[in-house]
Design a protein around this motif. Structure first.
Motif, PDB file in Angstrom:
ATOM      1  N   ASP A  51       0.810  -1.227   0.000  1.00  0.00           N
ATOM      2  CA  ASP A  51       0.000   0.000   0.000  1.00  0.00           C
ATOM      3  C   ASP A  51       0.840   1.272   0.000  1.00  0.00           C
ATOM      4  N   ASN A  54       2.305   2.564  -3.169  1.00  0.00           N
ATOM      5  CA  ASN A  54       1.401   2.967  -4.239  1.00  0.00           C
ATOM      6  C   ASN A  54       0.782   1.775  -4.966  1.00  0.00           C
ATOM      7  N   VAL A  55       0.657   0.646  -4.273  1.00  0.00           N
ATOM      8  CA  VAL A  55       0.017  -0.540  -4.850  1.00  0.00           C
ATOM      9  C   VAL A  55      -1.217  -0.864  -4.009  1.00  0.00           C
ATOM     10  N   ASP A  58      -6.726  -3.188  -4.978  1.00  0.00           N
ATOM     11  CA  ASP A  58      -7.367  -3.582  -6.239  1.00  0.00           C
ATOM     12  C   ASP A  58      -6.468  -3.306  -7.447  1.00  0.00           C
ATOM     13  N   HIS A  59      -5.202  -2.986  -7.193  1.00  0.00           N
ATOM     14  CA  HIS A  59      -4.297  -2.621  -8.284  1.00  0.00           C
ATOM     15  C   HIS A  59      -3.766  -3.890  -8.974  1.00  0.00           C
ATOM     16  N   ARG A  62      -0.549  -5.724  -7.989  1.00  0.00           N
ATOM     17  CA  ARG A  62      -0.500  -6.599  -6.815  1.00  0.00           C
ATOM     18  C   ARG A  62      -0.402  -8.065  -7.249  1.00  0.00           C
ATOM     19  N   PRO A 163       4.972   0.598  -9.830  1.00  0.00           N
ATOM     20  CA  PRO A 163       3.957   1.499  -9.252  1.00  0.00           C
ATOM     21  C   PRO A 163       4.541   2.601  -8.373  1.00  0.00           C
TER      22      PRO A 163
END
Ligand SMILES: [Zn+2]
Length: 254
Positions: A51, A54-55, A58-59, A62, A163
């Motif tokens: 997180d 920047n991941v 729902d990215h 991941r 990301p």
């Protein structure tokens, strides 16, 4: 009768493994450039492994990394990259920041000649008021020139997606085997003259902010490289599994 003058049998002595040896060499090169060595946990929360980098959950990125989850502990993983060091370090240090963070990482994937479930990476992070991509290029060129012991080393950047950086770059190093010639029959660079060596980029403002750093005032670059891959290239090792098979003749050759 015992002949005490006879020569004895030489005991087999141990020696340190090529992977920790390489980590020490990498640390020496970077500390000479003014970097400090940082560490972070191998058991990590999703927050620091994903997180904060920047991941979000729902990215799609991941799914790019197959993760080992810790059974019975919520939102806790074996870190999939050394990038968890970034936000952990920024939280507790003010810029200027100049660190590398070598260490073990884990991926839940099938094992073959180029993939292991456990391997090593080295993260790099530099944050300051005027840090730019050209600083990144200089640092990586210095490092790769010394690591491959080749004064003719050159590097190039290609756009890449990670990301936690923007812009992101894939970094290629000129082939040290064939001397960066294109069209040659070279089994290291496959005739392209270049070898894909690591990923890097300018730290994403979201990641700076996650580390408590004012993204309007500071900027920085980050890079990550696979240590086994560096060793495989440098010494011409074809199979990553050889490092962990415990095969004495293989290990002793370095
Ligand atoms: Zn080549």
């Amino acid at each position: 009768m015992i002949d005490v003058t006879r020569p004895g049998t030489k005991p087999q002595t141990g020696k340190s493994h090529i992977i920790p040896n390489t980590i020490r060499q990498i640390e020496q090169i970077f500390t000479r450039m003014g970097f400090e060595i940082a560490q972070a946990n191998e058991v990590e929360t999703e927050q620091y492994n994903f997180d904060a980098l920047n991941v979000p959950e729902d990215h799609p990125a991941r799914d790019m990394q197959d993760t080992f989850w810790i059974a019975g502990v919520e939102q806790t993983v074996l870190r999939t990259h050394t990038s968890n060091t970034q936000v952990r370090y920024m939280e507790s240090h003010e810029p200027p920041i100049r660190i590398i963070a070598p260490g073990r990482v884990y991926r839940n994937e099938s094992i073959d000649a180029t993939h292991e479930a456990q391997f090593h990476q080295c993260e790099g992070l530099v944050v300051g008021e005027t840090i730019s991509l050209s600083n990144l290029k200089h640092v990586l060129l210095e490092f790769l020139t010394e690591f491959f012991d080749n004064p003719d080393t050159n590097i190039r950047f290609r756009p890449g997606y990670f990301p936690f950086v923007e812009p992101g770059v894939e970094v290629d190093v000129s082939c040290f085997r064939c001397g960066n010639q294109t069209g040659q029959e070279c089994n290291v660079c496959k005739g392209s003259g270049w070898i894909e060596i690591l990923g890097a980029g300018m730290v994403h403002p979201h990641t700076l902010a996650a580390g408590g750093i004012d993204a309007d005032k500071y900027q920085g670059f980050a890079f990550g490289m696979g240590i086994e891959r560096l060793v495989m290239l440098k010494y011409g090792v074809d199979d990553i599994r050889d490092f962990y098979d415990g095969d004495i003749p293989f290990i002793s050759q370095f």
